[in-house]
Design an enzyme around this catalytic site. Sequence first.
Site, short mmCIF file in Angstrom:
data_model
loop_
_atom_site.label_atom_id
_atom_site.label_comp_id
_atom_site.label_asym_id
_atom_site.label_seq_id
_atom_site.Cartn_x
_atom_site.Cartn_y
_atom_site.Cartn_z
N MET A 135 -0.65 1.35 4.99
CA MET A 135 -0.96 2.42 6.08
C MET A 135 -1.92 0.80 6.14
O MET A 135 -2.74 -0.01 5.14
CB MET A 135 -1.72 3.04 6.27
CG MET A 135 -1.87 3.84 7.38
SD MET A 135 -2.68 4.96 6.77
CE MET A 135 -0.89 6.11 6.54
N HIS A 140 -2.69 -1.19 -3.67
CA HIS A 140 -3.93 -0.31 -3.42
C HIS A 140 -3.94 1.43 -3.86
O HIS A 140 -2.14 1.88 -3.65
CB HIS A 140 -3.83 0.72 -1.90
CG HIS A 140 -4.47 -0.12 -0.22
ND1 HIS A 140 -3.97 -0.95 0.65
CD2 HIS A 140 -4.85 -2.36 -0.86
CE1 HIS A 140 -4.07 -1.72 1.65
NE2 HIS A 140 -4.57 -2.68 0.16
N ASP A 195 -4.36 -4.45 5.85
CA ASP A 195 -5.37 -5.58 5.03
C ASP A 195 -4.44 -6.59 5.06
O ASP A 195 -3.38 -5.78 4.46
CB ASP A 195 -5.30 -4.36 3.44
CG ASP A 195 -5.58 -5.43 2.67
OD1 ASP A 195 -6.50 -5.93 3.23
OD2 ASP A 195 -5.60 -4.75 1.18
N SER A 239 0.75 -1.31 0.13
CA SER A 239 0.34 -0.02 0.21
C SER A 239 0.81 1.19 -0.23
O SER A 239 1.79 1.62 -0.98
CB SER A 239 -0.86 -0.08 1.24
OG SER A 239 -1.91 1.33 1.32
N THR A 240 0.82 2.67 1.17
CA THR A 240 1.73 3.05 0.82
C THR A 240 3.79 2.79 0.86
O THR A 240 3.56 2.34 1.60
CB THR A 240 1.66 4.59 2.65
OG1 THR A 240 -0.18 4.25 2.83
CG2 THR A 240 2.18 5.25 1.93
#
Length: 357
Positions: free
Chosen positions: A294, A201, A297, A175-176
């Site tokens: 972050m 993401h 998930d 993600s991030t």
Amino acid sequence: MYTVLIIDDSPSMRRVIKDMIDSIDEFEVIATAVDAYDAREKIKQYEPDLVTIDINMPKMDGVTFLRNLMRLHPMPAVVVSGEGVRGNDIFDDGAVGFVPKPEAGESMVSFHSRIKDTLLNLTFLLKRYTLKKPKALKQVKTSKIEVHHKVHPNEVIPSKPALMPGSKVIAIGSSTGGVESLLKVFRDLPSGLPPIVITQHIPYGFSNSFAHRLNDNSQVNVHEAKDGEILERGYAYLAPGNMHLTIEKVGGNYKTKLLDTVKVSQHKPSVDVLFRSVNNSVGSSAMGVMMTGMGDDGSIAMKDMFDNGAYTVAQNKESCVVFGMPMKAIQAGAVKDIIHLNEIAQYIVEYSKGRRR
């Protein structure tokens, strides 16, 4: 430092978005605009690297402004507006990201998280946009594609022998900070590996260009996943930014299956959805890789993979942009090895050769 122009007719929302963006180290709000006409003049004056656009604005709505912007002065644009604007085909009109404004009762923390995730995932695109001098073109190494006989993501390719169930499959979640981290990993991967499936993401409309970027910087053939594809060695499949990516056994093949359903673990695509399908289809022959991001998930499904005998690794805190997703997976007891970003490619190769279990 990337400069941002905020376009929103609400003074309070302009202040909120400005404070949130200014809190991100890589970004700075250079100006704000109250409507499309004000924005047009400030784009000329400040030449920002990125604009955020509200849809419901006076004088000219955000969709019309976005279309005019892409026609007359194309540049990265993120729509920050209500959830319903997806029906306006904003990504087909040129937006590279969408951040829904907070709903009634929603905390500003959640809104800030969405803003931050979206902007950080756009940094590679912004780097390309801000490289305006001709010498920047030298960074595009098209020769590498020819050297390794790579296939362009949109090129029609002949069918190849399929994998048999029980063959290895590598599943990656991030993600991030994942965009740059995945680029680092894929630059170091050789050709001929077991198939790789990826959930990052990422905003809808941006995943396809990111797949191209990975493809151009790796010996692995990378493209945005399509529904019903047979998984093949030497290929990687990136989840589209608005669909869950899963795999399933169909006859003697592993195939992709895209799901247009609700968000899971607050995300679509979701790492949990991908990892769960890999666990169900591949079982102990799979490898799960949890990278920077972050939230939590993927941690639940990764624990299922671990318990089922799959080989699982997580990126360590020192090399993560955000140590949320790997930390949650580690805390869940879902991880066998915790490794540095620079080691992930090596561990994938060793797993593919049977040296990691």
